[in-house]
Design a protein around this motif. Structure first.
Motif, PDB file in Angstrom:
ATOM      1  N   ARG A 512      69.150 -35.081  26.066  1.00  0.00           N
ATOM      2  CA  ARG A 512      68.102 -35.150  26.899  1.00  0.00           C
ATOM      3  C   ARG A 512      67.445 -36.274  26.911  1.00  0.00           C
ATOM      4  NH1 ARG A 512      65.790 -29.418  25.148  1.00  0.00           N
ATOM      5  NH2 ARG A 512      65.937 -30.448  23.062  1.00  0.00           N
ATOM      6  N   VAL A 513      66.939 -36.943  27.895  1.00  0.00           N
ATOM      7  CA  VAL A 513      66.172 -38.100  28.188  1.00  0.00           C
ATOM      8  C   VAL A 513      64.867 -37.862  28.375  1.00  0.00           C
ATOM      9  CG1 VAL A 513      66.059 -40.336  29.125  1.00  0.00           C
ATOM     10  CG2 VAL A 513      68.329 -39.086  29.009  1.00  0.00           C
ATOM     11  N   ALA A 514      63.873 -38.541  27.469  1.00  0.00           N
ATOM     12  CA  ALA A 514      62.612 -38.185  27.726  1.00  0.00           C
ATOM     13  C   ALA A 514      61.953 -39.565  27.190  1.00  0.00           C
ATOM     14  CB  ALA A 514      62.120 -36.970  26.735  1.00  0.00           C
ATOM     15  N   LEU A 515      60.796 -39.596  27.662  1.00  0.00           N
ATOM     16  CA  LEU A 515      59.749 -40.422  27.266  1.00  0.00           C
ATOM     17  C   LEU A 515      59.166 -40.322  25.846  1.00  0.00           C
ATOM     18  CD1 LEU A 515      58.006 -41.272  30.738  1.00  0.00           C
ATOM     19  CD2 LEU A 515      60.197 -42.485  29.644  1.00  0.00           C
ATOM     20  N   THR A 516      59.791 -40.551  24.831  1.00  0.00           N
ATOM     21  CA  THR A 516      59.248 -40.306  23.552  1.00  0.00           C
ATOM     22  C   THR A 516      59.475 -41.603  22.755  1.00  0.00           C
ATOM     23  OG1 THR A 516      61.799 -39.867  23.031  1.00  0.00           O
ATOM     24  CG2 THR A 516      60.143 -38.026  23.575  1.00  0.00           C
ATOM     25  N   ALA A 517      59.765 -42.760  23.179  1.00  0.00           N
ATOM     26  CA  ALA A 517      60.024 -43.784  22.119  1.00  0.00           C
ATOM     27  C   ALA A 517      58.584 -44.582  22.221  1.00  0.00           C
ATOM     28  CB  ALA A 517      61.046 -44.700  22.609  1.00  0.00           C
ATOM     29  N   GLU A 518      58.028 -44.857  21.199  1.00  0.00           N
ATOM     30  CA  GLU A 518      56.535 -45.528  21.223  1.00  0.00           C
ATOM     31  C   GLU A 518      56.807 -47.235  21.246  1.00  0.00           C
ATOM     32  OE1 GLU A 518      53.637 -44.368  21.546  1.00  0.00           O
ATOM     33  OE2 GLU A 518      54.283 -42.162  21.208  1.00  0.00           O
ATOM     34  N   THR A 519      58.159 -47.944  20.979  1.00  0.00           N
ATOM     35  CA  THR A 519      58.325 -49.006  20.780  1.00  0.00           C
ATOM     36  C   THR A 519      59.704 -49.565  21.447  1.00  0.00           C
ATOM     37  OG1 THR A 519      59.452 -48.899  18.634  1.00  0.00           O
ATOM     38  CG2 THR A 519      56.986 -49.159  18.628  1.00  0.00           C
ATOM     39  N   PRO A 520      59.874 -50.528  21.981  1.00  0.00           N
ATOM     40  CA  PRO A 520      61.100 -51.040  22.457  1.00  0.00           C
ATOM     41  C   PRO A 520      62.183 -50.930  21.519  1.00  0.00           C
ATOM     42  CG  PRO A 520      59.491 -52.734  22.814  1.00  0.00           C
ATOM     43  CD  PRO A 520      58.761 -51.843  21.926  1.00  0.00           C
ATOM     44  N   GLU A 521      61.883 -51.082  20.452  1.00  0.00           N
ATOM     45  CA  GLU A 521      63.087 -50.925  19.254  1.00  0.00           C
ATOM     46  C   GLU A 521      63.558 -49.491  18.914  1.00  0.00           C
ATOM     47  OE1 GLU A 521      60.556 -54.610  18.797  1.00  0.00           O
ATOM     48  OE2 GLU A 521      60.124 -52.199  18.607  1.00  0.00           O
ATOM     49  N   THR A 522      62.835 -48.702  19.286  1.00  0.00           N
ATOM     50  CA  THR A 522      63.347 -47.162  19.422  1.00  0.00           C
ATOM     51  C   THR A 522      63.838 -46.716  20.887  1.00  0.00           C
ATOM     52  OG1 THR A 522      61.027 -46.296  19.627  1.00  0.00           O
ATOM     53  CG2 THR A 522      62.104 -46.732  17.366  1.00  0.00           C
ATOM     54  N   ALA A 523      63.797 -47.707  21.692  1.00  0.00           N
ATOM     55  CA  ALA A 523      64.020 -47.088  23.155  1.00  0.00           C
ATOM     56  C   ALA A 523      65.426 -47.015  23.215  1.00  0.00           C
ATOM     57  CB  ALA A 523      63.478 -47.935  24.164  1.00  0.00           C
ATOM     58  N   GLU A 524      66.154 -46.262  24.336  1.00  0.00           N
ATOM     59  CA  GLU A 524      67.361 -46.278  24.981  1.00  0.00           C
ATOM     60  C   GLU A 524      67.612 -47.712  25.525  1.00  0.00           C
ATOM     61  OE1 GLU A 524      70.872 -46.084  24.827  1.00  0.00           O
ATOM     62  OE2 GLU A 524      70.240 -44.279  23.807  1.00  0.00           O
ATOM     63  N   ARG A 525      68.959 -48.109  25.660  1.00  0.00           N
ATOM     64  CA  ARG A 525      69.109 -49.068  26.595  1.00  0.00           C
ATOM     65  C   ARG A 525      70.085 -48.735  27.482  1.00  0.00           C
ATOM     66  NH1 ARG A 525      66.000 -50.860  22.670  1.00  0.00           N
ATOM     67  NH2 ARG A 525      65.805 -52.997  22.332  1.00  0.00           N
ATOM     68  N   TRP A 526      69.803 -49.354  28.837  1.00  0.00           N
ATOM     69  CA  TRP A 526      70.144 -48.774  29.892  1.00  0.00           C
ATOM     70  C   TRP A 526      71.212 -50.029  30.745  1.00  0.00           C
ATOM     71  CZ3 TRP A 526      70.284 -43.382  30.618  1.00  0.00           C
ATOM     72  CH2 TRP A 526      69.177 -43.020  30.152  1.00  0.00           C
ATOM     73  N   HIS A 527      72.368 -49.589  31.209  1.00  0.00           N
ATOM     74  CA  HIS A 527      73.080 -50.662  31.925  1.00  0.00           C
ATOM     75  C   HIS A 527      72.680 -50.482  33.403  1.00  0.00           C
ATOM     76  CE1 HIS A 527      76.080 -53.452  33.257  1.00  0.00           C
ATOM     77  NE2 HIS A 527      76.572 -52.873  34.009  1.00  0.00           N
ATOM     78  N   ARG A 528      71.999 -51.642  33.975  1.00  0.00           N
ATOM     79  CA  ARG A 528      71.825 -51.479  35.462  1.00  0.00           C
ATOM     80  C   ARG A 528      73.006 -51.864  36.257  1.00  0.00           C
ATOM     81  NH1 ARG A 528      66.417 -53.155  38.840  1.00  0.00           N
ATOM     82  NH2 ARG A 528      67.415 -53.912  40.503  1.00  0.00           N
ATOM     83  N   GLU A 529      73.294 -51.003  36.951  1.00  0.00           N
ATOM     84  CA  GLU A 529      74.603 -51.313  37.870  1.00  0.00           C
ATOM     85  C   GLU A 529      74.027 -51.383  39.277  1.00  0.00           C
ATOM     86  OE1 GLU A 529      77.584 -48.499  37.595  1.00  0.00           O
ATOM     87  OE2 GLU A 529      77.446 -48.330  35.368  1.00  0.00           O
ATOM     88  N   LEU A 530      74.071 -52.650  40.028  1.00  0.00           N
ATOM     89  CA  LEU A 530      73.718 -52.881  41.402  1.00  0.00           C
ATOM     90  C   LEU A 530      74.818 -52.164  42.430  1.00  0.00           C
ATOM     91  CD1 LEU A 530      71.679 -53.856  43.250  1.00  0.00           C
ATOM     92  CD2 LEU A 530      72.998 -56.012  43.220  1.00  0.00           C
ATOM     93  N   LEU A 531      74.467 -51.295  42.940  1.00  0.00           N
ATOM     94  CA  LEU A 531      75.184 -50.461  43.953  1.00  0.00           C
ATOM     95  C   LEU A 531      75.254 -51.114  45.276  1.00  0.00           C
ATOM     96  CD1 LEU A 531      75.055 -46.871  42.536  1.00  0.00           C
ATOM     97  CD2 LEU A 531      76.551 -48.499  41.826  1.00  0.00           C
ATOM     98  N   LEU A 532      74.045 -51.410  45.645  1.00  0.00           N
ATOM     99  CA  LEU A 532      73.607 -51.791  46.819  1.00  0.00           C
ATOM    100  C   LEU A 532      72.336 -52.812  47.158  1.00  0.00           C
ATOM    101  CD1 LEU A 532      73.942 -51.507  50.179  1.00  0.00           C
ATOM    102  CD2 LEU A 532      72.380 -49.787  50.269  1.00  0.00           C
ATOM    103  N   ASP A 533      72.989 -54.044  47.492  1.00  0.00           N
ATOM    104  CA  ASP A 533      71.803 -54.928  47.557  1.00  0.00           C
ATOM    105  C   ASP A 533      70.991 -54.830  48.918  1.00  0.00           C
ATOM    106  OD1 ASP A 533      70.473 -57.213  47.813  1.00  0.00           O
ATOM    107  OD2 ASP A 533      72.113 -58.680  48.010  1.00  0.00           O
ATOM    108  N   GLY A 534      69.660 -54.135  48.463  1.00  0.00           N
ATOM    109  CA  GLY A 534      68.802 -54.256  49.714  1.00  0.00           C
ATOM    110  C   GLY A 534      68.513 -55.097  50.411  1.00  0.00           C
ATOM    111  N   VAL A 535      68.162 -56.226  49.800  1.00  0.00           N
ATOM    112  CA  VAL A 535      67.730 -57.420  50.793  1.00  0.00           C
ATOM    113  C   VAL A 535      69.097 -58.010  51.432  1.00  0.00           C
ATOM    114  CG1 VAL A 535      67.163 -60.132  50.576  1.00  0.00           C
ATOM    115  CG2 VAL A 535      66.163 -58.312  49.000  1.00  0.00           C
TER     116      VAL A 535
END
Length: 978
Positions: A512-535
């Motif tokens: 489960r994903v929740a906003l529980t990490a207090e610092t960047p070091e303990t946060a999950e990393r996410w790969h951002r995939e661009l599916l559609l270029d809005g501009v």
């Protein structure tokens, strides 16, 4: 006891005050005390129903369900149309009556309240104010005129009964959200009377308002909920109307007096002070009446208040309830209102008219109105969306800009121009939410993530992140995030951070994903995939169209709302980039700014052929904009506030001195992007033949101003004729211009009309700090007929006759320290918890300087001053002229913030400390900055001063000064009356 229906208070033939007295006398002390809370309980033995203060009706009925939604208040301000604003308020109050009679309350017991918490009369001093959308205008006269119209529409025309009871918000000097419950608005007398009070005074004096709400903030160091201005100003203005104002607190503000303001030591003391200051109803602790009523009961038992204080407040409430028809249902002219009035066809038509009249055409190089059957691309995050603000009702339907144009043109391409992305968990490889998101940026890197399939927003409100929210409209917004690039990874790796909590998304052992990490070091990393270029998608749509309409602006619940001010006036970075990309491929681009406040759209003004603005205009926004874009309606809106340029450095948000800081069109020297009152038409109006009935009125007289307006263009149109005045060669810092009157006029092509304005000389008045009243100085003025505050069309000279002002009297007369002409490094504060103002250095390590111009010192041989010094360090007070010292006074420790004492000095003794005085004078001159004398001081000796001088008073150290006077006898201690 007689049956309730036979009691005297039920007799409609008795005078109102007799009925109120009879009913009040039948209530027990406990029943009266209970009525001081927002949720006043029923009294069955007397047939009294439960009563609740407050329904929100700022631009339609809010929080009660589906209702007609009109443009935001700032949009209504843009109409400059008092008749229209009154009609909107009338429709709103009719719908409120329908909810009162036919709908169960959303919270609490009793029927929906007919006490209407609107309009907001705080002038829009700072365009970064989070609640900018709630006010009408930056000008107090404009605000008052529209505010009175809204009040009259709410109240109705019956001479005896009110349809709804309008309550003015928020008293007083309230224009910031950040730390609003603890910040103090420093308002010197000129600003207080000419600006902040000026928006409220005419509305109360007209009798149109029935109540007021105190503001959260402090003014001059004292919380508004215990301000003497409630009695000294508000209630005094209302006296001639024959009805007292019913004053309510803002939510939780009575508790704030102790925590977080720490102004009082305990809640019983604080509640007692608020009641005695004039708060009649305590909006505190929600439906929990026991807590605030218990505090008031304790105050009664401790002798902090007495029964007459309680009775006075209850009497005001009862009088209002009588006027609302509660005790005369058979006579109430509004009792027959049916539920079908809510969102009825007539109100829909009125919503469309209001939205149309609120549209302002800011620039047009011939692109508009659109002609023929152009291929139109509607682009941007607000192209196909309408958002509700916090005080908006629930829209029964939503006609977006794209839908409005589609109704008229058929095939219209609509592209939001936002990126579509997927966020894939680096740990598990799963997609966040199992879906793709459309990312909308609202400024300061704050984004919303909307499910591409369902349109629902990612929310962090209840535990794990979920795609669950259809509409963003909650007090605490949990749907805003920041995608922070991970500096230790590739550019496509981001951290997801919730704006509200400040915490980062993390994945627990169960996935489960929740906003529980207090610092960047303990946060999950996410790969951002661009599916559609809005501009890219928007560029393609624009290139294939004949015209691009780009709709940008704000979401009313994000980055600028109640509790949060804006950080600047620039468009969100992604929105600006989208606009420039579209214009690069389609020069025929019109920008529509849909917003609750002004933006600095400098680039658009320079590069685009057309720019328009609308507030969030409610359910009919799209049809209104389509009517203007296509020329079905002439754009008749005019700006209710200045749109500053992007490189224009605005004053500090907490600098409430509009005069010295340079706020609004009245005092801001730099040329704005778009001026107050600006707005274009599709036709041309010519002004001619400006005439004054007299060019030399007396200070108590009036002038008739006539001007001829001609529609010299090819089509019918609407103009707002604006009448300004300005003082020439004033002895005070006069406004560049000041709005004195206005009129909205519609003319057919070729039609001509002569307009006549009555200009009372009092519109030329300023608050004279020397006399403590409004004064019209004799001398030269100018009457200006203008299209805006920066586009004068015709001017005429005006000379006011009368005796010249006399010098300020400082000898033998107490002068309040706050009644200065100019100042530097000075903060205004409270003299006591209940009355009076004082001054203190803003930075105690530097001298505070006060200037009192043109003061007659003849006969002065000594000086006396009232000071308070808590004992934080050495302190002294200096009096001097431009070229010599008068006196230096050491300020003793008095032992407390409100421990005042009188210090005195013999002016003859100043010769003995001349060296010290001269050094201090040099420091004071440096600190004063712009503090300059009005003219050269006359030569005089130190002892036995004669003549008229500019007098400086300098404060060294951390102490407070409330008043002073020069004496005609040595070491005179007593203070004379003012």
């Amino acid at each position: 006891m007689s049956a309730p229906e036979r009691l005297p208070f039920r007799d409609p033939d008795l005078p109102l005050d007799k009925r109120v007295d009879d009913l009040l006398g039948r209530l027990s002390p406990d029943e009266r005390l209970a009525m001081l809370h927002q949720y006043a309980p029923a009294v069955p033995r007397l047939g009294l129903a439960a009563f609740r203060t407050g329904s929100e009706v700022l631009h339609g009925v809010a929080w009660l369900g589906v209702a007609t939604v009109f443009p935001q208040a700032v949009g209504l301000g843009a109409t400059w149309d008092e008749d229209l604003v009154r009609a909107v308020a009338e429709a709103t109050s009719v719908e409120l009556r329908a909810f009162h009679y036919h709908h169960p309350p959303v919270v609490g017991s009793g029927a929906t309240s007919l006490q209407a918490w609107a309009p907001v009369l705080n002038p829009l001093r700072d365009p970064r104010w989070g609640r900018n959308e709630e006010g009408y205008s930056e000008d107090p006269l404009h605000t008052a005129r529209l505010g009175e119209a809204y009040c009259r529409g709410l109240a109705g025309d019956d001479p005896r009964f009110l349809r709804a009871a309008p309550v003015l918000k928020h008293f007083l000097a309230y224009n910031n959200e950040d730390d609003r419950c603890t910040t103090s608005s420093g308002v010197r007398p000129r600003v207080l009377h000419e600006y902040d009070l000026a928006a409220f005074r005419p509305v109360v004096a007209s009798g149109a308002a029935t109540g007021a709400m105190a503001a959260y903030n402090l003014v001059n160091g004292r919380p508004c909920h215990v301000s003497p201005l409630i009695a000294d100003e508000l209630r005094r203005w209302a006296e001639p109307t024959g009805h007292e104002l019913f004053v309510v607190s803002d939510a939780e503000a009575p508790s704030n007096l102790v925590d977080p303001e720490h102004y009082f030591d305990d809640h019983a003391e604080a509640h007692a002070a608020a009641l005695k200051a004039g708060i009649d109803s305590f909006t505190d602790h929600g439906e929990d009446s026991a807590t605030p009523v218990g505090r008031l009961r304790e105050a009664l038992e401790r002798g902090l208040i007495d029964q007459s204080d309680v009775d006075r407040a209850v009497r005001r409430q009862l009088a209002l309830r009588f006027r609302l028809g509660e005790f005369d249902p058979g006579l109430d002219p509004y009792a027959g209102i049916v539920p079908e009035v809510v969102d009825c066809p007539e109100h829909r038509a009125l919503a469309a008219r209001a939205a149309t009249e609120s549209v302002v055409l800011l620039k047009n190089d011939g692109l508009l109105p659109l002609s023929g059957s152009p291929r139109v691309a509607v682009l941007g995050p607000l192209a196909d969306a309408l958002h509700e603000d916090w005080y908006s009702g629930t829209m029964p339907y939503r006609v977006t800009v794209a839908e409005g144009l589609r109704e008229r043109l058929g095939d219209v391409v609509c592209v939001e121009g936002v990126d579509r992305i997927a966020l894939r968990c680096r740990t598990s490889g799963d997609l966040l939410g199992g879906t793709a998101f459309d990312v909308v940026e609202w400024g300061d890197d704050v984004v919303t993530l909307r499910c591409a399939e369902t349109g629902r927003h990612l929310t962090a409100e209840d535990g794990p992140l979920a795609v669950a929210q259809d509409v963003i409209k909650t007090w605490e917004v949990h749907e805003t995030f920041r995608l922070e690039v991970d500096p230790a990874a590739d550019g496509d790796t981001v951290l997801l951070r919730g704006v509200h909590s400040g915490r980062y998304a993390a994945v627990d052992p169960d996935g489960r994903v929740a906003l529980t990490a207090e610092t960047p070091e303990t946060a999950e990393r996410w790969h951002r995939e661009l599916l559609l270029d809005g501009v890219g998608e928007a560029r393609a749509a624009a290139a294939a169209a004949d015209v691009a309409i780009v709709v940008l602006g704000n979401h009313p619940l994000i980055n600028g709302r109640e509790t949060q001010d804006r950080t600047g006036t620039a468009l969100p970075e992604s929105q600006e980039a989208l606009l420039r990309a579209v214009a690069a491929v389609r020069p025929e681009t019109a920008l529509v700014v849909m917003s609750a406040y002004p933006y600095a759209v400098d680039w658009a003004d320079e590069h685009l052929p057309a720019v328009l603005w609308t507030s969030h205009g409610g359910q009919e926004t799209g049809r209104a904009l389509a009517a203007v874009l296509l020329g079905d309606a002439d754009p008749s809106g005019r700006l209710p506030q200045t749109w500053y340029r992007g490189d224009d450095e605005l004053p500090d948000p907490l600098d409430y001195d509009v005069v010295k800081a340079g706020w609004t069109y009245q005092y801001h020297r730099a040329a704005p992007l778009y001026a107050f009152g600006h707005g274009l038409s599709y036709t041309n109006f010519a002004y001619s033949d400006l005439r004054l009935s007299t060019s030399e009125p007396a200070a108590a007289g009036a002038v008739e101003v006539a001007v001829t307006l001609t529609n010299a263009g090819p089509r019918s149109g609407t103009e707002v004729v604006q009448l300004y005045v300005r003082a020439l060669k004033a002895r005070y810092e006069a406004p560049i211009l000041r709005l004195a009157d206005f009129r909205k006029v519609s003319l057919a092509a070729g039609e001509r009309r002569t307009l006549v304005f009555r200009l009372p000389a009092e519109r030329l008045a300023h608050w004279d700090v020397a006399t403590g009243g409004f004064t019209v100085d004799p001398g030269e003025y100018e009457v200006v007929v203008a299209r805006s505050a920066r586009e004068a069309v015709l001017t005429a000279p005006l000379t006011v006759t009368g005796p010249a002002p006399t010098p300020r009297a400082l000898v033998g007369r107490e002068t309040r320290a706050v009644d200065f002409d100019d100042y530097a490094n000075t903060t205004l504060t409270d003299a006591t918890r209940t009355t009076g103002d004082a001054v203190t250095p803003t930075d105690p390590t530097r001298p505070a300087t006060l200037l009192y111009r043109a003061a007659d010192l003849t006969g002065a041989v000594g000086v006396a001053a009232r000071v308070a010094n808590e004992g934080t360090g050495a302190a002294r007070l200096e009096f001097h002229l431009a070229d010599r010292p008068l006196a230096v006074v050491e300020v003793p420790v008095t032992g407390g913030r409100y421990a005042w004492t009188t210090v005195v000095a013999d002016l003859a003794e100043a010769a003995g400390v001349a060296g010290v005085a001269r050094v201090a004078e040099a420091g004071a001159a440096e600190a004063a900055g712009s503090v300059e004398p009005a003219g050269a001081a006359e030569s005089a000796g130190v002892a036995g001063v004669v003549g008229v001088h500019d007098v400086w008073v300098t404060l060294h150290g951390d102490f407070r000064l409330s008043s002073f006077h020069f004496t005609e006898t040595i070491a005179e201690q007593a203070f004379p009356s003012c």
